[in-house]
Design a protein around this motif. Structure first.
Motif, PDB file in Angstrom:
ATOM      1  N   TYR A   1     -40.946   2.662  47.529  1.00 40.95           N
ATOM      2  CA  TYR A   1     -40.346   1.463  46.958  1.00 40.95           C
ATOM      3  C   TYR A   1     -38.960   1.159  47.501  1.00 40.95           C
ATOM      4  O   TYR A   1     -38.405   0.109  47.258  1.00 40.95           O
ATOM      5  N   LYS A   2     -38.401   2.105  48.239  1.00 45.73           N
ATOM      6  CA  LYS A   2     -37.016   1.887  48.631  1.00 45.73           C
ATOM      7  C   LYS A   2     -36.800   2.040  50.130  1.00 45.73           C
ATOM      8  O   LYS A   2     -37.558   2.702  50.817  1.00 45.73           O
ATOM      9  N   LEU A   3     -35.732   1.391  50.576  1.00 48.62           N
ATOM     10  CA  LEU A   3     -35.276   1.549  51.945  1.00 48.62           C
ATOM     11  C   LEU A   3     -34.391   2.781  52.029  1.00 48.62           C
ATOM     12  O   LEU A   3     -33.470   2.922  51.242  1.00 48.62           O
TER      13      LEU A   3
ATOM     14  N   TYR B   1     -27.421  -3.272  45.620  1.00 44.96           N
ATOM     15  CA  TYR B   1     -26.984  -2.092  46.345  1.00 44.96           C
ATOM     16  C   TYR B   1     -25.474  -1.938  46.198  1.00 44.96           C
ATOM     17  O   TYR B   1     -24.745  -2.918  46.079  1.00 44.96           O
TER      18      TYR B   1
ATOM     19  N   LEU C   1     -29.212   2.091  46.974  1.00 44.67           N
ATOM     20  CA  LEU C   1     -29.941   1.270  46.020  1.00 44.67           C
ATOM     21  C   LEU C   1     -29.492   1.570  44.597  1.00 44.67           C
ATOM     22  O   LEU C   1     -29.312   2.731  44.226  1.00 44.67           O
TER      23      LEU C   1
ATOM     24  N   ILE D   1     -36.926  -0.659  38.851  1.00 45.28           N
ATOM     25  CA  ILE D   1     -36.295   0.577  39.315  1.00 45.28           C
ATOM     26  C   ILE D   1     -34.827   0.590  38.893  1.00 45.28           C
ATOM     27  O   ILE D   1     -34.112  -0.388  39.098  1.00 45.28           O
TER      28      ILE D   1
ATOM     29  N   GLU E   1     -31.893   3.348  39.652  1.00 46.00           N
ATOM     30  CA  GLU E   1     -31.633   4.600  40.352  1.00 46.00           C
ATOM     31  C   GLU E   1     -30.562   5.430  39.638  1.00 46.00           C
ATOM     32  O   GLU E   1     -29.548   5.826  40.237  1.00 46.00           O
TER      33      GLU E   1
END
Lengths: 112, 116
Positions: free
Chosen positions: A98-100, B35, B45, B56, B58
């Protein structure tokens, strides 16, 4: 574990020289996507290219070219006949979920 | 048009202030991202919104509160920040979060935040 490694921290060249930026990645997935972004001093990340794991064709766009080699897990970027406007930080990135995951970036300075 | 806009460009705030960062895109993208980028580091992120829902987080401290009022707008509300939160905050969007793995993210110019 680091997924993307850009071993070159800084590169300085004189205008019209070619410069190659190295990118080595690590993933367990068979389907993944690789990207290059440019970040000039203004701060905005500019998308340059996307490459998927099934397409190993090299690509050329003007003075930019990319060399994707799955066998060595590398996705290198070459700027031909560099110009002062190419001065920026260049990030290689891998997207496999899902992430870079970005590499640390390579700062390119092109001197007139 | 691949433009993501962010306001303000620069923000200086005290540790007791409340402020908001705004992001807008009109590309019809259904995934939006926040970000954080410290000097000489890659972007990290913070949040992902998919079809206007937070998908999401993080493990971002609660002093950062995201909001997605509609498919074009993304806000980041800031409260009781610390000096170490000073950074460039970048917003990004991508086409389709359901198949988002292959879609490139387009970034805005960022908000340079200084917490005093």
């Amino acid at each position: 574990a680091q997924k993307v490694t850009q071993a070159q921290t800084e590169i300085s060249v004189v205008e019209k020289e070619d410069v190659t930026l190295d990118c080595v990645y690590e993933t367990r997935d068979t389907t993944y996507y690789l990207f290059w972004y440019k970040q000039p001093p203004s701060g905005e990340l500019v998308f340059l290219i996307r490459r998927n794991s099934f397409d190993e064709q090299n690509e050329i766009s003007g003075r930019y070219s990319w060399n994707f080699q799955k066998s060595t897990s590398s996705f290198n970027f070459t700027i031909t006949a560099s110009q002062v406007v190419d001065s920026a930080v260049y990030f290689c990135a891998l997207r496999d979920d899902y992430k870079l995951s970005f590499g640390a970036g390579t700062t390119v300075t092109v001197r007139a | 048009d691949t433009e993501v806009t962010q306001t303000p460009k620069h923000l200086v705030m005290g540790m007791t202030n409340k402020k908001s960062l705004k992001c807008e895109q009109h590309m019809g993208h259904r995934a939006m991202y926040w970000y954080k980028q410290k000097a000489k580091k890659p972007p990290e992120l913070m949040f992902v919104y998919s079809y206007e829902k937070l998908s999401i987080n993080e493990s971002v401290p609660s002093r950062f509160s995201p909001e997605c009022p509609n498919s074009s707008l993304l806000n980041l509300h800031l409260h009781a920040l610390q000096p170490e939160d000073s950074a460039l905050y970048l917003c990004a969007s991508s086409q389709d979060p359901g198949q988002g793995v292959r879609h490139e993210q387009y970034f805005g110019p960022g908000t340079r935040l200084t917490v005093t």
